[in-house]
Design a protein around this motif. Structure first.
Motif, PDB file in Angstrom:
ATOM      1  N   ILE A 148       0.840  -1.209   0.000  1.00  0.00           N
ATOM      2  CA  ILE A 148       0.000   0.000   0.000  1.00  0.00           C
ATOM      3  C   ILE A 148       0.871   1.254   0.000  1.00  0.00           C
ATOM      4  N   GLY A 149       1.917   1.261   0.830  1.00  0.00           N
ATOM      5  CA  GLY A 149       2.819   2.418   0.884  1.00  0.00           C
ATOM      6  C   GLY A 149       3.425   2.700  -0.484  1.00  0.00           C
ATOM      7  N   THR A 150       3.822   1.638  -1.177  1.00  0.00           N
ATOM      8  CA  THR A 150       4.425   1.807  -2.509  1.00  0.00           C
ATOM      9  C   THR A 150       3.399   2.359  -3.507  1.00  0.00           C
ATOM     10  N   ALA A 151       2.165   1.879  -3.411  1.00  0.00           N
ATOM     11  CA  ALA A 151       1.115   2.361  -4.320  1.00  0.00           C
ATOM     12  C   ALA A 151       0.798   3.841  -4.053  1.00  0.00           C
ATOM     13  N   ILE A 152       0.874   4.244  -2.787  1.00  0.00           N
ATOM     14  CA  ILE A 152       0.655   5.664  -2.456  1.00  0.00           C
ATOM     15  C   ILE A 152       1.802   6.496  -3.041  1.00  0.00           C
ATOM     16  N   ALA A 153       3.034   5.999  -2.878  1.00  0.00           N
ATOM     17  CA  ALA A 153       4.211   6.716  -3.374  1.00  0.00           C
ATOM     18  C   ALA A 153       4.110   6.933  -4.886  1.00  0.00           C
ATOM     19  N   LYS A 154       3.719   5.862  -5.578  1.00  0.00           N
ATOM     20  CA  LYS A 154       3.611   5.926  -7.043  1.00  0.00           C
ATOM     21  C   LYS A 154       2.608   7.005  -7.465  1.00  0.00           C
ATOM     22  N   ARG A 155       1.476   7.044  -6.769  1.00  0.00           N
ATOM     23  CA  ARG A 155       0.460   8.047  -7.094  1.00  0.00           C
ATOM     24  C   ARG A 155       0.957   9.455  -6.759  1.00  0.00           C
ATOM     25  N   ALA A 156       1.583   9.598  -5.592  1.00  0.00           N
ATOM     26  CA  ALA A 156       2.046  10.930  -5.171  1.00  0.00           C
ATOM     27  C   ALA A 156       3.141  11.438  -6.113  1.00  0.00           C
ATOM     28  N   GLU A 157       3.918  10.525  -6.676  1.00  0.00           N
ATOM     29  CA  GLU A 157       4.951  10.930  -7.640  1.00  0.00           C
ATOM     30  C   GLU A 157       4.337  11.635  -8.843  1.00  0.00           C
ATOM     31  N   ALA A 158       3.130  11.177  -9.236  1.00  0.00           N
ATOM     32  CA  ALA A 158       2.448  11.792 -10.381  1.00  0.00           C
ATOM     33  C   ALA A 158       2.036  13.236 -10.071  1.00  0.00           C
ATOM     34  N   PHE A 159       2.008  13.580  -8.759  1.00  0.00           N
ATOM     35  CA  PHE A 159       1.722  14.968  -8.348  1.00  0.00           C
ATOM     36  C   PHE A 159       3.032  15.724  -8.069  1.00  0.00           C
ATOM     37  N   ASN A 160       4.138  15.169  -8.573  1.00  0.00           N
ATOM     38  CA  ASN A 160       5.463  15.788  -8.377  1.00  0.00           C
ATOM     39  C   ASN A 160       5.875  15.914  -6.909  1.00  0.00           C
ATOM     40  N   CYS A 161       5.393  14.985  -6.094  1.00  0.00           N
ATOM     41  CA  CYS A 161       5.758  15.029  -4.672  1.00  0.00           C
ATOM     42  C   CYS A 161       7.054  14.242  -4.453  1.00  0.00           C
ATOM     43  N   PRO A 162       8.098  14.848  -3.877  1.00  0.00           N
ATOM     44  CA  PRO A 162       9.274  14.065  -3.497  1.00  0.00           C
ATOM     45  C   PRO A 162       8.877  13.067  -2.395  1.00  0.00           C
ATOM     46  N   ILE A 163       9.327  11.820  -2.542  1.00  0.00           N
ATOM     47  CA  ILE A 163       8.890  10.760  -1.611  1.00  0.00           C
ATOM     48  C   ILE A 163      10.047  10.344  -0.709  1.00  0.00           C
ATOM     49  N   SER A 164       9.739  10.203   0.581  1.00  0.00           N
ATOM     50  CA  SER A 164      10.698   9.582   1.500  1.00  0.00           C
ATOM     51  C   SER A 164       9.907   8.591   2.352  1.00  0.00           C
ATOM     52  N   TYR A 165      10.619   7.728   3.056  1.00  0.00           N
ATOM     53  CA  TYR A 165       9.896   6.715   3.829  1.00  0.00           C
ATOM     54  C   TYR A 165      10.686   6.268   5.046  1.00  0.00           C
ATOM     55  N   TYR A 166       9.932   5.686   5.979  1.00  0.00           N
ATOM     56  CA  TYR A 166      10.537   4.979   7.104  1.00  0.00           C
ATOM     57  C   TYR A 166      10.018   3.551   7.054  1.00  0.00           C
ATOM     58  N   SER A 167      10.895   2.615   7.246  1.00  0.00           N
ATOM     59  CA  SER A 167      10.453   1.234   7.508  1.00  0.00           C
ATOM     60  C   SER A 167      11.543   0.604   8.361  1.00  0.00           C
ATOM     61  N   GLN A 168      11.285  -0.617   8.837  1.00  0.00           N
ATOM     62  CA  GLN A 168      12.246  -1.237   9.758  1.00  0.00           C
ATOM     63  C   GLN A 168      13.651  -1.259   9.165  1.00  0.00           C
ATOM     64  N   SER A 169      13.723  -1.520   7.851  1.00  0.00           N
ATOM     65  CA  SER A 169      15.040  -1.474   7.208  1.00  0.00           C
ATOM     66  C   SER A 169      14.905  -0.835   5.833  1.00  0.00           C
ATOM     67  N   LYS A 170      16.041  -0.372   5.306  1.00  0.00           N
ATOM     68  CA  LYS A 170      16.053   0.289   3.996  1.00  0.00           C
ATOM     69  C   LYS A 170      15.698  -0.736   2.919  1.00  0.00           C
ATOM     70  N   LYS A 171      14.884  -0.311   1.935  1.00  0.00           N
ATOM     71  CA  LYS A 171      14.507  -1.231   0.846  1.00  0.00           C
ATOM     72  C   LYS A 171      15.510  -1.052  -0.290  1.00  0.00           C
ATOM     73  N   PRO A 172      16.354  -2.037  -0.556  1.00  0.00           N
ATOM     74  CA  PRO A 172      17.391  -1.867  -1.572  1.00  0.00           C
ATOM     75  C   PRO A 172      16.815  -1.589  -2.963  1.00  0.00           C
ATOM     76  N   GLU A 173      15.580  -2.065  -3.200  1.00  0.00           N
ATOM     77  CA  GLU A 173      14.989  -1.905  -4.537  1.00  0.00           C
ATOM     78  C   GLU A 173      14.365  -0.518  -4.740  1.00  0.00           C
ATOM     79  N   SER A 174      14.322   0.304  -3.665  1.00  0.00           N
ATOM     80  CA  SER A 174      13.641   1.592  -3.787  1.00  0.00           C
ATOM     81  C   SER A 174      14.622   2.759  -3.911  1.00  0.00           C
ATOM     82  N   ASN A 175      14.258   3.732  -4.757  1.00  0.00           N
ATOM     83  CA  ASN A 175      15.093   4.935  -4.898  1.00  0.00           C
ATOM     84  C   ASN A 175      14.614   6.068  -4.002  1.00  0.00           C
TER      85      ASN A 175
END
Ligand code: 8YV
Length: 313
Positions: free
Chosen positions: A155-182
């Motif tokens: 769900i977090g990834t789907a929100i990020a994808k949508r917010a990107e379309a609004f030119n929103c810079p995305i950052s996140y917190y999770s237990q560990s860094k996701k190597p696949e995410s920029n």
């Protein structure tokens, strides 16, 4: 499978109820006048429990059902199911992932837009005739705002994808860094909150994430920051959020979930800096039908000894 006893924990969805009742011996616990007596009488025949985000299967229920084999939840979140107890007893658990991701992410974006642009207040303004007395006040732009997401799962990834379309810079917190995410990773919620304009809660509710939004996080978000919650009410220390909103220590909040649903703190009703929704993230006909099909499909698979569709335990 007509003889298999399935216990439904609360009313959830009429399509699901119908599908279950045509395949299994369905017991609806909320229609039972005396629950302990009912459970005593039928415990030997109840082999499945169907719960949701409101009512699941706690240790007390599980221990009162010796014939229980599977808990199939009409939800992706499993905070109302005692997973440890199910593991101990070899009880299978399924949920409804993926099918609701788009709806919940859509709603999160909807909450960001309605909260910043005050769309609900605008609607009240027109209906009450106030427009005739003057234009609506100016609101806050959404496009381009820094969005910080707690939990970069489906769900977090789907929100990020949508917010990107609004030119929103995305950052996140999770237990560990996701190597696949920029997206920019913060190792603590406080750091994430200090660096974003809109903080979104999109992680599962666990012991570690209960009250992940506390006074310190709210203060780090600050008087220009917005909080969006499409996760679970107990992610937020609700009295702290209420006082921050009343005192203007944060700019606003868009909330689909609350600590004690369906009860919502009444202090929020008179505030125009909040948008309050009745836990409708997955609440579309299409998605709830797909969730129901998964619940039924998992039960059918289990009782015909086939692999489960969406197993958790
Ligand atoms: C539902 C949910 O509101 O999937 C979840 O975790 O919170 C929701 O989809 C609920 O379980 C439907 O009754």
């Amino acid at each position: 499978m007509e003889s298999v006893g399935v216990l439904m924990m609360c009313p959830m969805n009429s399509y699901l109820e119908h599908q279950l009742s045509t395949r299994f011996n369905l017991y609806r616990i909320w229609t039972v006048p005396h629950k302990p007596h009912f459970l005593k009488t039928h415990s030997g025949s109840i082999r499945a429990v169907v719960g949701n985000a409101t009512a699941g299967a706690d240790r007390e229920l599980i221990e009162s059902l010796p014939a229980l084999e599977i808990v199939s939840s009409f939800s992706v979140g499993l905070d109302k199911v005692d997973l440890g107890c199910c593991k101990e007893r070899g009880i299978r658990v399924t949920n409804t992932p993926d099918v609701l991701t788009e709806d919940v992410a859509d709603l999160a974006i909807g909450l960001m837009l309605t909260t910043l642009r005050k769309i609900c207040e605008c609607d009240r303004y027109v209906r009450s005739g106030l427009w005739k007395k003057g234009d609506f006040k100016l609101t806050t732009k959404f496009s381009g705002k820094k969005v910080g997401i707690i939990g970069l799962g489906r769900i977090g990834t789907a929100i990020a994808k949508r917010a990107e379309a609004f030119n929103c810079p995305i950052s996140y917190y999770s237990q560990s860094k996701k190597p696949e995410s920029n997206y920019k990773y913060f190792p603590s919620v406080i750091e994430l909150a200090s660096d974003c304009d809109i903080l979104v809660v999109a992680c599962p509710l666990t012991e570690e994430t209960r009250h992940i939004i506390n006074r310190e996080v709210i203060d780090a978000l600050g008087p220009k920051g917005y909080l969006i919650n499409i996760g679970r009410g107990p992610h937020i220390d609700e009295p702290e959020l209420v006082s921050a909103l009343v005192e203007g220590r944060i700019a606003g909040a868009g909330l689909d979930v609350f600590e004690n649903e369906p009860h919502v703190p009444e202090e929020l009703f008179k505030l125009d800096n909040v948008v309050l929704l009745p836990h409708v993230g997955s609440g579309t006909v299409e998605t709830r039908n797909a969730m129901a099909d998964l619940v039924v499909g998992n039960l059918e698979a289990h009782f015909s000894k086939k692999p489960l569709l969406t197993p958790v335990v």
